[in-house]
Design a protein around this motif. Structure first.
Motif, PDB file in Angstrom:
ATOM      1  N   ASN A 119       0.834  -1.197   0.000  1.00  0.00           N
ATOM      2  CA  ASN A 119       0.000   0.000   0.000  1.00  0.00           C
ATOM      3  C   ASN A 119       0.874   1.254   0.000  1.00  0.00           C
ATOM      4  OD1 ASN A 119       0.908   0.085   2.644  1.00  0.00           O
ATOM      5  ND2 ASN A 119      -1.125   0.327   3.570  1.00  0.00           N
ATOM      6  N   SER A 120       0.233   2.399  -0.017  1.00  0.00           N
ATOM      7  CA  SER A 120       0.957   3.671  -0.127  1.00  0.00           C
ATOM      8  C   SER A 120       1.802   3.950   1.106  1.00  0.00           C
ATOM      9  CB  SER A 120      -0.029   4.820  -0.357  1.00  0.00           C
ATOM     10  OG  SER A 120      -0.717   4.660  -1.571  1.00  0.00           O
ATOM     11  N   ARG A 121       1.310   3.540   2.290  1.00  0.00           N
ATOM     12  CA  ARG A 121       2.069   3.781   3.517  1.00  0.00           C
ATOM     13  C   ARG A 121       3.378   2.995   3.491  1.00  0.00           C
ATOM     14  NH1 ARG A 121       4.195   6.983   7.025  1.00  0.00           N
ATOM     15  NH2 ARG A 121       4.285   6.178   9.171  1.00  0.00           N
ATOM     16  N   ALA A 122       3.370   1.781   2.971  1.00  0.00           N
ATOM     17  CA  ALA A 122       4.592   0.991   2.869  1.00  0.00           C
ATOM     18  C   ALA A 122       5.581   1.650   1.903  1.00  0.00           C
ATOM     19  CB  ALA A 122       4.269  -0.423   2.404  1.00  0.00           C
ATOM     20  N   LEU A 123       5.078   2.152   0.767  1.00  0.00           N
ATOM     21  CA  LEU A 123       5.960   2.865  -0.167  1.00  0.00           C
ATOM     22  C   LEU A 123       6.578   4.080   0.497  1.00  0.00           C
ATOM     23  CD1 LEU A 123       3.753   2.754  -3.402  1.00  0.00           C
ATOM     24  CD2 LEU A 123       5.892   1.501  -3.019  1.00  0.00           C
ATOM     25  N   GLU A 124       5.780   4.769   1.293  1.00  0.00           N
ATOM     26  CA  GLU A 124       6.266   5.965   1.971  1.00  0.00           C
ATOM     27  C   GLU A 124       7.381   5.632   2.958  1.00  0.00           C
ATOM     28  OE1 GLU A 124       4.558   9.336   5.135  1.00  0.00           O
ATOM     29  OE2 GLU A 124       3.166   7.983   4.095  1.00  0.00           O
ATOM     30  N   LEU A 125       7.185   4.584   3.771  1.00  0.00           N
ATOM     31  CA  LEU A 125       8.195   4.215   4.759  1.00  0.00           C
ATOM     32  C   LEU A 125       9.485   3.720   4.091  1.00  0.00           C
ATOM     33  CD1 LEU A 125       6.005   2.408   7.432  1.00  0.00           C
ATOM     34  CD2 LEU A 125       7.067   4.661   7.616  1.00  0.00           C
ATOM     35  N   ALA A 126       9.354   3.086   2.939  1.00  0.00           N
ATOM     36  CA  ALA A 126      10.531   2.608   2.211  1.00  0.00           C
ATOM     37  C   ALA A 126      11.165   3.700   1.360  1.00  0.00           C
ATOM     38  CB  ALA A 126      10.145   1.423   1.332  1.00  0.00           C
ATOM     39  N   GLU A 127      10.536   4.879   1.357  1.00  0.00           N
ATOM     40  CA  GLU A 127      11.028   6.037   0.601  1.00  0.00           C
ATOM     41  C   GLU A 127      11.129   5.728  -0.892  1.00  0.00           C
ATOM     42  OE1 GLU A 127      14.634   7.394   2.429  1.00  0.00           O
ATOM     43  OE2 GLU A 127      13.615   8.056   4.256  1.00  0.00           O
ATOM     44  N   ILE A 128      10.131   5.020  -1.388  1.00  0.00           N
ATOM     45  CA  ILE A 128      10.042   4.720  -2.818  1.00  0.00           C
ATOM     46  C   ILE A 128       9.122   5.759  -3.440  1.00  0.00           C
ATOM     47  CG2 ILE A 128       9.370   3.017  -4.550  1.00  0.00           C
ATOM     48  CD1 ILE A 128       9.870   0.846  -2.439  1.00  0.00           C
ATOM     49  N   THR A 129       9.683   6.599  -4.276  1.00  0.00           N
ATOM     50  CA  THR A 129       8.937   7.711  -4.864  1.00  0.00           C
ATOM     51  C   THR A 129       9.146   7.746  -6.373  1.00  0.00           C
ATOM     52  OG1 THR A 129      10.758   9.299  -4.709  1.00  0.00           O
ATOM     53  CG2 THR A 129       9.379   8.997  -2.730  1.00  0.00           C
ATOM     54  N   ALA A 130       8.564   8.757  -6.991  1.00  0.00           N
ATOM     55  CA  ALA A 130       8.752   8.944  -8.433  1.00  0.00           C
ATOM     56  C   ALA A 130      10.215   9.198  -8.779  1.00  0.00           C
ATOM     57  CB  ALA A 130       7.884  10.104  -8.923  1.00  0.00           C
ATOM     58  N   ASP A 131      10.982   9.698  -7.816  1.00  0.00           N
ATOM     59  CA  ASP A 131      12.389  10.004  -8.058  1.00  0.00           C
ATOM     60  C   ASP A 131      13.316   8.816  -7.782  1.00  0.00           C
ATOM     61  OD1 ASP A 131      11.763  12.662  -8.711  1.00  0.00           O
ATOM     62  OD2 ASP A 131      11.774  13.245  -6.590  1.00  0.00           O
ATOM     63  N   SER A 132      12.766   7.729  -7.260  1.00  0.00           N
ATOM     64  CA  SER A 132      13.607   6.571  -6.929  1.00  0.00           C
ATOM     65  C   SER A 132      14.146   5.930  -8.199  1.00  0.00           C
ATOM     66  CB  SER A 132      12.806   5.529  -6.135  1.00  0.00           C
ATOM     67  OG  SER A 132      12.359   6.065  -4.907  1.00  0.00           O
ATOM     68  N   PRO A 133      15.437   5.672  -8.257  1.00  0.00           N
ATOM     69  CA  PRO A 133      15.995   4.996  -9.434  1.00  0.00           C
ATOM     70  C   PRO A 133      15.600   3.521  -9.434  1.00  0.00           C
ATOM     71  CG  PRO A 133      17.676   5.228  -7.745  1.00  0.00           C
ATOM     72  CD  PRO A 133      16.462   5.964  -7.234  1.00  0.00           C
TER      73      PRO A 133
END
Length: 592
Positions: A196-210
């Motif tokens: 979910n979005s909260r997991a992406l947030e905690l892992a710092e996976i964003t549009a800028d992630s390589p």
């Protein structure tokens, strides 16, 4: 001449405190001094458990005559047929009689490639495996989260990757169930995660992630992460921030997993993916008497850390060997040559039909894999390589061939697991190199996964070259079977049903999919027993298993019917009436 035979495993084998009883067998007429004959001397001192199996079919193997009686003492097979009955008739010992009731007794099943720890851990999270739609999975996550408000993360497995177009699942779907806590779900293939979005947030996976090394982050049109992560390079981003399971949870997972296997007639399992943090759990499970099967560990060799990790791999093996537990070994090293076809990371010689990932993904360069395999081979490890696509199979065989050349001849029994797609030029190399093909027969069917995700990616011609079990066997290659549980069912009879029909549960297609690759019931039974035993080097132990012969360990499974005389569609309904590991009962349908 009197021969004294020493037994080291008895019915006390599975107790918390493992007892090794050395019992010289004497005092009875010696019937033969050959392991290939019909009997060993029968003890008269009563110190070893004695069990007589009779009144059923006793299958000794594809090239042997069925037996009618079998006598076990001290965990080993000591007599067959008339010799077994004669030994019992003249003995004053208390002997347990097992009336097979017209059933079928054979060497117990082994599982040549599985993940029992992961399988057991699935029970600690939401039960998403049963979900037949995205909505059902989301609802189960909601239910579990509400029932477990104290859990910091909601972690579960394993959902059906074919339920969303191209296997791509959106974080926002899970947000509808849980938005305040992270959710991480593994797909059935364990190469893909939906979060979910909260997991992406905690892992710092964003549009800028390589894009990570050895991984992929599928994205929306605006570049933001979708919520699906492919392969371990991406999945590790979540694992790094997700709290691990506790030691107690892992031990309980192994208790449940091996009990599950015992209930399916299995007595040996190759755990094909063990990392350093898992070693303590296996050692604790063995020490606490939590294991109902033998387990061999294959430690993961990660290209991102190898060869620096080699000393740790050797140290892990040393810890297992120092414990000296009869149910736990650590002979193998696991390599991933590629990913899986369903997310287009399986490595192919020719491009995928969609072209999305071109030829897929090789986890190691061919040169690095060859060097790594030669390195661990020199340390005495058995090579175990995951290879799905035909390019990965070729690279795996090349690596094993390189190790043979560099390190010289020895009894390696290197394993290439899955072999979903192999080029015709490579099939004969399995036999010539002495490589064991450890395959998953349950996958050789045109089920929804095959039709929705696999065939469209491979195309018709390549799809018809999948799982060439008959071709490999005819070439002289050694064939062993495994389930890859929890990726798919751990039940050997489920896989044997498909191997002998190449059809779905509904009997489709009529006559079987790629019928030339259908194998006989005896070949399939052997692949799930003697074939796995060969992979496990069982014949080199003091009490070999996977066979029925005098002196062998009494690792047996009692089936309610003869699979050779059963329609493939009915094989999964055959009952597992009893499972025996070195003569000890690990499962009994009569005690349920």
């Amino acid at each position: 001449m009197t021969i004294h035979v020493f037994f080291s495993e008895t019915a006390t084998l599975l107790n918390t405190n493992v007892v090794r009883i050395l019992t010289p067998l004497s005092g009875a007429p010696f019937l033969s001094n050959s392991l290939g004959a019909k009997a060993l001397p029968f003890s008269s001192d009563g110190s070893a458990n004695s069990v007589l199996f009779e009144n059923g079919v006793i299958w000794q193997g594809a090239d042997k005559t069925d037996a009618s009686a079998l006598l076990v003492q001290g965990g080993r097979i000591v007599a067959l047929d008339e010799d077994a009955l004669a030994a019992v008739a003249t003995s004053s010992l208390e002997i347990t009689h097992v009336d097979l009731g017209g059933g079928f007794l054979m060497p117990s099943f082994g599982d040549g490639h599985a993940h029992p720890l992961y399988g057991g851990l699935e029970e600690f999270g939401p039960r998403v495996r049963a979900g037949q739609s995205v909505a059902e999975i989301v609802e189960e996550v909601r239910r579990f989260a509400e029932a477990n408000p104290e859990q910091e993360w909601i972690v579960g497995a394993s959902y059906d990757g074919s339920l969303a177009p191209n296997g791509l699942f959106d974080a926002r779907w899970l947000d509808e169930a849980v938005s305040d806590r992270p959710v991480m779900l593994r797909a059935w293939d364990y190469h893909t995660v939906w979060c979910n979005s909260r997991a992406l947030e905690l892992a710092e996976i964003t549009a800028d992630s390589p894009e990570p090394v050895l991984g992929e982050i599928p994205r929306r049109a605006d570049g933001s992460p979708l919520g699906t992560l492919r392969e371990w390079g991406a999945i590790d981003l979540l694992s790094a921030v997700c709290p691990p399971f506790t030691l107690d949870q892992k031990v309980e997972a192994l208790r449940r997993a091996t009990a599950h296997y015992a209930g399916l007639g299995v007595t040996w399992v190759q755990d094909a993916w063990v990392e350093g943090t898992d070693i303590d759990a296996f050692l604790a499970a063995a020490t606490q008497g939590a294991l109902s099967t033998r387990i061999n560990l294959a430690f993961l060799a990660d290209p991102r850390t190898f060869p620096a990790s080699l000393p740790a791999l050797i140290a892990a093996r040393d810890r297992v060997e120092a414990l000296g537990h009869p149910l736990l070994t650590a002979h193998s090293i696991k390599f991933f040559a590629d990913g899986v076809v369903e997310n287009e990371t399986g490595a192919l010689l020719e491009p995928y039909c969609s072209g999305l990932h071109d030829h897929g993904m090789l986890v190691w360069t061919p040169e690095d894999l060859a060097s790594a395999v030669a390195t661990i081979d020199a340390e005495g490890f058995q090579t175990h390589i995951h290879a799905i696509g035909d390019a990965a199979v070729r690279v795996a065989l090349d690596a094993i061939e390189h190790a043979n050349a560099v390190n010289g001849p020895r009894d390696r029994r290197a394993v290439v697991a899955h072999v979903q797609l192999a080029d015709a030029a490579d099939l004969a190399r399995f036999a010539s190199l002495g490589v064991i093909a450890t395959m998953q027969p349950l996958w050789a069917q045109l089920d929804a996964l095959m039709m929705v995700l696999t065939v469209p990616r491979l195309g018709t011609e390549r799809s018809a070259r999948q799982y060439q079990m008959a071709s490999l066997t005819e070439s002289g290659a050694s064939l062993a079977f495994g389930s890859d549980w929890p990726v798919s069912s751990a039940a050997p009879l489920d896989g044997i049903a498909v191997a002998t029909s190449r059809t779905t549960n509904d009997g489709l297609p009529e006559g079987g999919w790629v019928p030339r690759e259908i194998i006989s019931a005896e070949t399939a039974l052997a692949a799930y027993s003697t074939g796995v035993a060969k992979q496990a080097f069982a014949d080199l132990t003091g009490a070999p298993w996977g066979i029925i012969e005098i002196g062998a360990s009494a690792d047996l499974v009692w089936l309610s019917a003869d699979p050779r005389a059963t329609t493939p569609s009915l094989m999964p309904t055959i009952g597992i009436l009893g499972t025996y590991l070195a003569g000890a009962t690990t499962h009994s349908a009569h005690n349920k």
